[in-house]
Design a protein around this motif. Structure first.
Motif, PDB file in Angstrom:
ATOM      1  N   ARG A   1      53.136  27.931  -7.812  1.00 40.68           N
ATOM      2  CA  ARG A   1      53.508  26.977  -8.847  1.00 40.68           C
ATOM      3  C   ARG A   1      52.739  27.251 -10.140  1.00 40.68           C
ATOM      4  O   ARG A   1      53.310  27.194 -11.232  1.00 40.68           O
ATOM      5  CB  ARG A   1      53.247  25.566  -8.364  1.00 40.68           C
ATOM      6  N   ALA A   2      51.467  27.584 -10.039  1.00 37.10           N
ATOM      7  CA  ALA A   2      50.672  27.868 -11.232  1.00 37.10           C
ATOM      8  C   ALA A   2      51.160  29.131 -11.928  1.00 37.10           C
ATOM      9  O   ALA A   2      51.288  29.159 -13.157  1.00 37.10           O
ATOM     10  CB  ALA A   2      49.203  28.007 -10.864  1.00 37.10           C
ATOM     11  N   VAL A   3      51.457  30.159 -11.154  1.00 37.52           N
ATOM     12  CA  VAL A   3      51.930  31.415 -11.750  1.00 37.52           C
ATOM     13  C   VAL A   3      53.276  31.205 -12.431  1.00 37.52           C
ATOM     14  O   VAL A   3      53.515  31.701 -13.536  1.00 37.52           O
ATOM     15  CB  VAL A   3      51.998  32.524 -10.675  1.00 37.52           C
ATOM     16  N   SER A   4      54.166  30.447 -11.795  1.00 36.01           N
ATOM     17  CA  SER A   4      55.470  30.206 -12.413  1.00 36.01           C
ATOM     18  C   SER A   4      55.332  29.389 -13.693  1.00 36.01           C
ATOM     19  O   SER A   4      56.028  29.647 -14.677  1.00 36.01           O
ATOM     20  CB  SER A   4      56.419  29.520 -11.431  1.00 36.01           C
ATOM     21  N   ARG A   5      54.408  28.429 -13.736  1.00 31.08           N
ATOM     22  CA  ARG A   5      54.185  27.662 -14.958  1.00 31.08           C
ATOM     23  C   ARG A   5      53.545  28.510 -16.051  1.00 31.08           C
ATOM     24  O   ARG A   5      53.860  28.352 -17.219  1.00 31.08           O
ATOM     25  CB  ARG A   5      53.317  26.441 -14.669  1.00 31.08           C
ATOM     26  N   ILE A   6      52.645  29.403 -15.674  1.00 30.15           N
ATOM     27  CA  ILE A   6      52.031  30.292 -16.661  1.00 30.15           C
ATOM     28  C   ILE A   6      53.085  31.214 -17.268  1.00 30.15           C
ATOM     29  O   ILE A   6      53.119  31.439 -18.472  1.00 30.15           O
ATOM     30  CB  ILE A   6      50.864  31.084 -16.036  1.00 30.15           C
TER      31      ILE A   6
ATOM     32  N   ASP B   1      56.328  30.579 -17.459  1.00 30.88           N
ATOM     33  CA  ASP B   1      57.221  29.755 -18.270  1.00 30.88           C
ATOM     34  C   ASP B   1      56.593  29.426 -19.614  1.00 30.88           C
ATOM     35  O   ASP B   1      57.281  29.422 -20.642  1.00 30.88           O
ATOM     36  CB  ASP B   1      57.594  28.460 -17.555  1.00 30.88           C
ATOM     37  N   SER B   2      55.306  29.141 -19.645  1.00 31.61           N
ATOM     38  CA  SER B   2      54.650  28.831 -20.915  1.00 31.61           C
ATOM     39  C   SER B   2      54.566  30.079 -21.796  1.00 31.61           C
ATOM     40  O   SER B   2      54.576  29.973 -23.016  1.00 31.61           O
ATOM     41  CB  SER B   2      53.254  28.244 -20.685  1.00 31.61           C
ATOM     42  N   GLY B   3      54.524  31.248 -21.182  1.00 36.73           N
ATOM     43  CA  GLY B   3      54.527  32.491 -21.963  1.00 36.73           C
ATOM     44  C   GLY B   3      55.881  32.781 -22.577  1.00 36.73           C
ATOM     45  O   GLY B   3      55.984  33.371 -23.647  1.00 36.73           O
ATOM     46  N   ASN B   4      56.957  32.340 -21.913  1.00 36.46           N
ATOM     47  CA  ASN B   4      58.304  32.555 -22.448  1.00 36.46           C
ATOM     48  C   ASN B   4      58.631  31.602 -23.591  1.00 36.46           C
ATOM     49  O   ASN B   4      59.501  31.884 -24.394  1.00 36.46           O
ATOM     50  CB  ASN B   4      59.349  32.378 -21.342  1.00 36.46           C
ATOM     51  N   GLU B   5      57.962  30.465 -23.661  1.00 35.79           N
ATOM     52  CA  GLU B   5      58.232  29.491 -24.698  1.00 35.79           C
ATOM     53  C   GLU B   5      57.683  29.919 -26.051  1.00 35.79           C
ATOM     54  O   GLU B   5      58.166  29.484 -27.080  1.00 35.79           O
ATOM     55  CB  GLU B   5      57.637  28.130 -24.315  1.00 35.79           C
TER      56      GLU B   5
END
Length: 65
Positions: free
Chosen positions: A53-58, A60-64
């Motif tokens: 979950r942390a890796v997927s959020r990291i 996602d925040s990089g794609n924004e």
């Protein structure tokens, strides 16, 4: 962003705790193997879930940006 990294570290902590429970059969009290193995497995799986979950959020925040 800091929460994501903290979640990653917490996931690693849960994995280590699960391994310790399986190896030493101890979690606040001495455990029987029938309890230590499932508890250790659950702790390891939860740690893996938190890391995922942390890796997927990291990511996602990089794609924004």
């Amino acid at each position: 962003m800091m929460f994501n990294w903290l979640s990653l570290v917490t996931g690693l902590f849960y994995i280590v705790l699960g391994i310790v429970v399986i190896v030493y059969k101890f979690f606040l009290t001495v455990l029987e193997p029938a309890v230590a193995y499932p508890l250790g497995a659950v702790l390891i799986l939860y740690g893996l879930f938190r890391i995922y979950r942390a890796v997927s959020r990291i990511k996602d925040s990089g794609n924004e940006k």
